[in-house]
Design a protein around this motif. Structure first.
Motif, PDB file in Angstrom:
ATOM      1  N   TYR A  85      41.620  34.238  49.150  1.00 23.19           N
ATOM      2  CA  TYR A  85      40.492  34.922  49.788  1.00 23.19           C
ATOM      3  C   TYR A  85      40.953  35.707  51.012  1.00 23.19           C
ATOM      4  O   TYR A  85      41.833  35.261  51.760  1.00 23.19           O
ATOM      5  N   TYR A  86      40.301  36.842  51.218  1.00 23.71           N
ATOM      6  CA  TYR A  86      40.480  37.648  52.420  1.00 23.71           C
ATOM      7  C   TYR A  86      39.094  37.836  53.025  1.00 23.71           C
ATOM      8  O   TYR A  86      38.225  38.467  52.420  1.00 23.71           O
ATOM      9  N   ASP A  87      38.899  37.256  54.210  1.00 25.04           N
ATOM     10  CA  ASP A  87      37.586  37.210  54.844  1.00 25.04           C
ATOM     11  C   ASP A  87      37.616  38.058  56.117  1.00 25.04           C
ATOM     12  O   ASP A  87      38.236  37.682  57.110  1.00 25.04           O
ATOM     13  N   ARG A  88      36.983  39.199  56.085  1.00 22.65           N
ATOM     14  CA  ARG A  88      37.024  40.128  57.215  1.00 22.65           C
ATOM     15  C   ARG A  88      36.475  39.498  58.488  1.00 22.65           C
ATOM     16  O   ARG A  88      36.965  39.762  59.587  1.00 22.65           O
ATOM     17  N   GLU A  89      35.465  38.644  58.368  1.00 22.06           N
ATOM     18  CA  GLU A  89      34.867  38.032  59.552  1.00 22.06           C
ATOM     19  C   GLU A  89      35.793  36.998  60.187  1.00 22.06           C
ATOM     20  O   GLU A  89      35.789  36.815  61.405  1.00 22.06           O
ATOM     21  N   SER A  90      36.590  36.312  59.386  1.00 23.81           N
ATOM     22  CA  SER A  90      37.478  35.273  59.904  1.00 23.81           C
ATOM     23  C   SER A  90      38.809  35.824  60.388  1.00 23.81           C
ATOM     24  O   SER A  90      39.457  35.215  61.242  1.00 23.81           O
ATOM     25  N   HIS A  91      39.242  36.954  59.835  1.00 28.88           N
ATOM     26  CA  HIS A  91      40.588  37.443  60.118  1.00 28.88           C
ATOM     27  C   HIS A  91      40.702  37.982  61.539  1.00 28.88           C
ATOM     28  O   HIS A  91      39.818  38.700  62.015  1.00 28.88           O
ATOM     29  N   PRO A  92      41.789  37.639  62.249  1.00 25.10           N
ATOM     30  CA  PRO A  92      41.961  38.098  63.641  1.00 25.10           C
ATOM     31  C   PRO A  92      42.139  39.609  63.724  1.00 25.10           C
ATOM     32  O   PRO A  92      42.659  40.250  62.809  1.00 25.10           O
ATOM     33  N   ASP A  93      41.723  40.161  64.852  1.00 25.02           N
ATOM     34  CA  ASP A  93      41.933  41.577  65.123  1.00 25.02           C
ATOM     35  C   ASP A  93      43.295  41.775  65.777  1.00 25.02           C
ATOM     36  O   ASP A  93      43.912  40.838  66.277  1.00 25.02           O
ATOM     37  N   GLY A  94      43.743  43.002  65.802  1.00 24.94           N
ATOM     38  CA  GLY A  94      44.970  43.332  66.509  1.00 24.94           C
ATOM     39  C   GLY A  94      46.222  42.980  65.737  1.00 24.94           C
ATOM     40  O   GLY A  94      46.182  42.405  64.647  1.00 24.94           O
ATOM     41  N   ALA A  95      47.364  43.338  66.336  1.00 25.44           N
ATOM     42  CA  ALA A  95      48.657  43.094  65.709  1.00 25.44           C
ATOM     43  C   ALA A  95      49.100  41.660  65.956  1.00 25.44           C
ATOM     44  O   ALA A  95      48.805  41.066  66.989  1.00 25.44           O
ATOM     45  N   GLY A  96      49.806  41.102  64.984  1.00 25.16           N
ATOM     46  CA  GLY A  96      50.306  39.737  65.099  1.00 25.16           C
ATOM     47  C   GLY A  96      50.874  39.278  63.778  1.00 25.16           C
ATOM     48  O   GLY A  96      50.837  40.002  62.773  1.00 25.16           O
ATOM     49  N   GLN A  97      51.391  38.055  63.750  1.00 22.78           N
ATOM     50  CA  GLN A  97      51.976  37.515  62.526  1.00 22.78           C
ATOM     51  C   GLN A  97      50.946  37.321  61.423  1.00 22.78           C
ATOM     52  O   GLN A  97      51.309  37.110  60.269  1.00 22.78           O
ATOM     53  N   TRP A  98      49.682  37.390  61.776  1.00 23.70           N
ATOM     54  CA  TRP A  98      48.621  37.208  60.785  1.00 23.70           C
ATOM     55  C   TRP A  98      48.376  38.453  59.935  1.00 23.70           C
ATOM     56  O   TRP A  98      47.624  38.404  58.972  1.00 23.70           O
ATOM     57  N   LEU A  99      49.014  39.564  60.281  1.00 26.21           N
ATOM     58  CA  LEU A  99      48.836  40.779  59.495  1.00 26.21           C
ATOM     59  C   LEU A  99      49.292  40.546  58.053  1.00 26.21           C
ATOM     60  O   LEU A  99      50.405  40.099  57.805  1.00 26.21           O
ATOM     61  N   GLY A 100      48.437  40.838  57.113  1.00 28.73           N
ATOM     62  CA  GLY A 100      48.756  40.659  55.701  1.00 28.73           C
ATOM     63  C   GLY A 100      48.485  39.274  55.168  1.00 28.73           C
ATOM     64  O   GLY A 100      48.515  39.063  53.953  1.00 28.73           O
ATOM     65  N   GLU A 101      48.228  38.307  56.055  1.00 29.05           N
ATOM     66  CA  GLU A 101      47.968  36.944  55.594  1.00 29.05           C
ATOM     67  C   GLU A 101      46.591  36.837  54.945  1.00 29.05           C
ATOM     68  O   GLU A 101      45.648  37.533  55.320  1.00 29.05           O
ATOM     69  N   ALA A 102      46.478  35.923  54.001  1.00 23.76           N
ATOM     70  CA  ALA A 102      45.179  35.587  53.431  1.00 23.76           C
ATOM     71  C   ALA A 102      44.439  34.673  54.402  1.00 23.76           C
ATOM     72  O   ALA A 102      45.026  34.105  55.328  1.00 23.76           O
ATOM     73  N   ASP A 103      43.142  34.516  54.188  1.00 25.88           N
ATOM     74  CA  ASP A 103      42.330  33.657  55.045  1.00 25.88           C
ATOM     75  C   ASP A 103      41.976  32.338  54.369  1.00 25.88           C
ATOM     76  O   ASP A 103      41.518  31.407  55.022  1.00 25.88           O
ATOM     77  N   LYS A 104      42.190  32.261  53.068  1.00 24.27           N
ATOM     78  CA  LYS A 104      42.065  30.996  52.346  1.00 24.27           C
ATOM     79  C   LYS A 104      42.902  31.077  51.077  1.00 24.27           C
ATOM     80  O   LYS A 104      42.826  32.057  50.344  1.00 24.27           O
ATOM     81  N   VAL A 105      43.706  30.046  50.856  1.00 28.86           N
ATOM     82  CA  VAL A 105      44.490  29.938  49.628  1.00 28.86           C
ATOM     83  C   VAL A 105      44.271  28.538  49.074  1.00 28.86           C
ATOM     84  O   VAL A 105      44.466  27.547  49.785  1.00 28.86           O
ATOM     85  N   SER A 106      43.855  28.451  47.822  1.00 27.40           N
ATOM     86  CA  SER A 106      43.644  27.163  47.160  1.00 27.40           C
ATOM     87  C   SER A 106      44.653  27.010  46.036  1.00 27.40           C
ATOM     88  O   SER A 106      44.871  27.943  45.264  1.00 27.40           O
ATOM     89  N   TRP A 107      45.259  25.826  45.946  1.00 24.08           N
ATOM     90  CA  TRP A 107      46.224  25.574  44.877  1.00 24.08           C
ATOM     91  C   TRP A 107      46.348  24.075  44.628  1.00 24.08           C
ATOM     92  O   TRP A 107      45.943  23.260  45.448  1.00 24.08           O
TER      93      TRP A 107
END
Length: 287
Positions: A85-107
């Motif tokens: 999942y990619y959740d626009r409301e949960s994802h941080p703004d600005g530059a950082g290591q979170w760029l490109g990361e998903a907001d939820k991964v289930s496995w």
């Protein structure tokens, strides 16, 4: 010619008025997951690059994107993801290591057989990890503060979450809800397809007990914390953002330890360095 009198609903007693018909929410549109369909909805080449393989589906609804049928890559491993999942409301703004990361991964962790989730906090933007154990597990039903320290669980910051599966029947599953829910992935139907009846809602184990940890401690960099732009002390300078690779590794290690507790055996050696900031009061083995 006399006009037909217009019946005013304002004169109808409140108890006799019919409630307005509720509109059935439309199911999110589903498309094949290709480079041409993923990039416009994810709006990040880094995010697309982390989705391994070909094929699969992509669905979008209310600022949330769900990708199925693709593995998910961190800098350390490939996660056999059931849902990303990619959740626009949960994802941080600005530059950082979170760029490109998903907001939820289930496995499902292959070694332990337990369901796992990496999930981003909707307020702080930091990542958390969760493992679901079945009802016959020795720690099923234990509160997060009741997990004994001498049981030897070693995970980032100790156990900070212990709750029943957040499941429930719903006639139309919304991606915005599923993107933040700590629960098993449904076997059938797929989460982005409309459910015909509430009784069609099925999960692997509706009574699973989820144990988890969070990366929002004093030694963690929290993207949603306004102080991250201007650190004012040496402790803040030392804070580190725990990325998806770190959280996935810790989640898999937690699953292995929980499996060992269920089997009455020793946990296998950790893959990578030991966790940071173990809290003995929260099920951590060291202070």
């Amino acid at each position: 010619m006399s006009k037909k009198p217009i019946k005013s609903t304002a004169l109808v007693p409140a108890g006799q008025r019919k409630p307005p018909a509720k509109r059935k929410p439309a199911a999110p549109a589903v498309m094949p997951a290709t480079a041409d369909t993923l990039l416009p909805v994810l709006r990040s080449e880094l995010a697309v690059a982390k989705l391994v393989g070909t094929g699969g589906d992509v669905a979008r609804d209310e600022g949330v994107v769900l990708v199925t049928g693709r593995a998910y890559a961190t800098r350390e491993c490939i996660v056999p993801a059931a849902e990303v999942y990619y959740d626009r409301e949960s994802h941080p703004d600005g530059a950082g290591q979170w760029l490109g990361e998903a907001d939820k991964v289930s496995w499902r962790d292959e070694a332990s057989g337990y369901e796992c989730i990496m999930l981003r906090d909707t307020r702080g933007g930091f990542l958390c990890g969760y493992v679901g154990v079945p009802s016959d597990h020795p720690l099923w039903g234990w509160d997060k503060g009741a997990v004994p320290a001498d049981i030897g669980i070693e995970v980032h910051g100790g156990i900070t979450y212990a709750r029943l599966c957040q499941a429930g029947p719903t006639p139309a599953r919304r991606l915005a809800v599923e993107a933040r829910r700590i629960c098993h992935v449904e076997l059938s139907p797929a989460v982005y397809h409309e459910v015909a009846h509430a009784t069609d809602h099925r999960v692997q184990d509706p009574h699973a007990w989820w144990l988890g940890f969070s990366c929002n401690h004093a030694y963690d960099l929290i993207p949603g914390d306004g102080r991250r732009a201007m650190p004012t002390s040496s402790s803040e300078l030392a804070r580190i953002y725990r990325d998806d690779a770190y959280v996935v590794r810790e989640t898999i290690a937690l699953a292995a330890q929980l499996r060992a507790i269920a089997d009455g055996t020793e946990a296998p050696p950790r893959d990578g360095p030991p966790p940071i900031g173990l809290d003995p009061s929260r099920g951590g083995g060291r202070g």
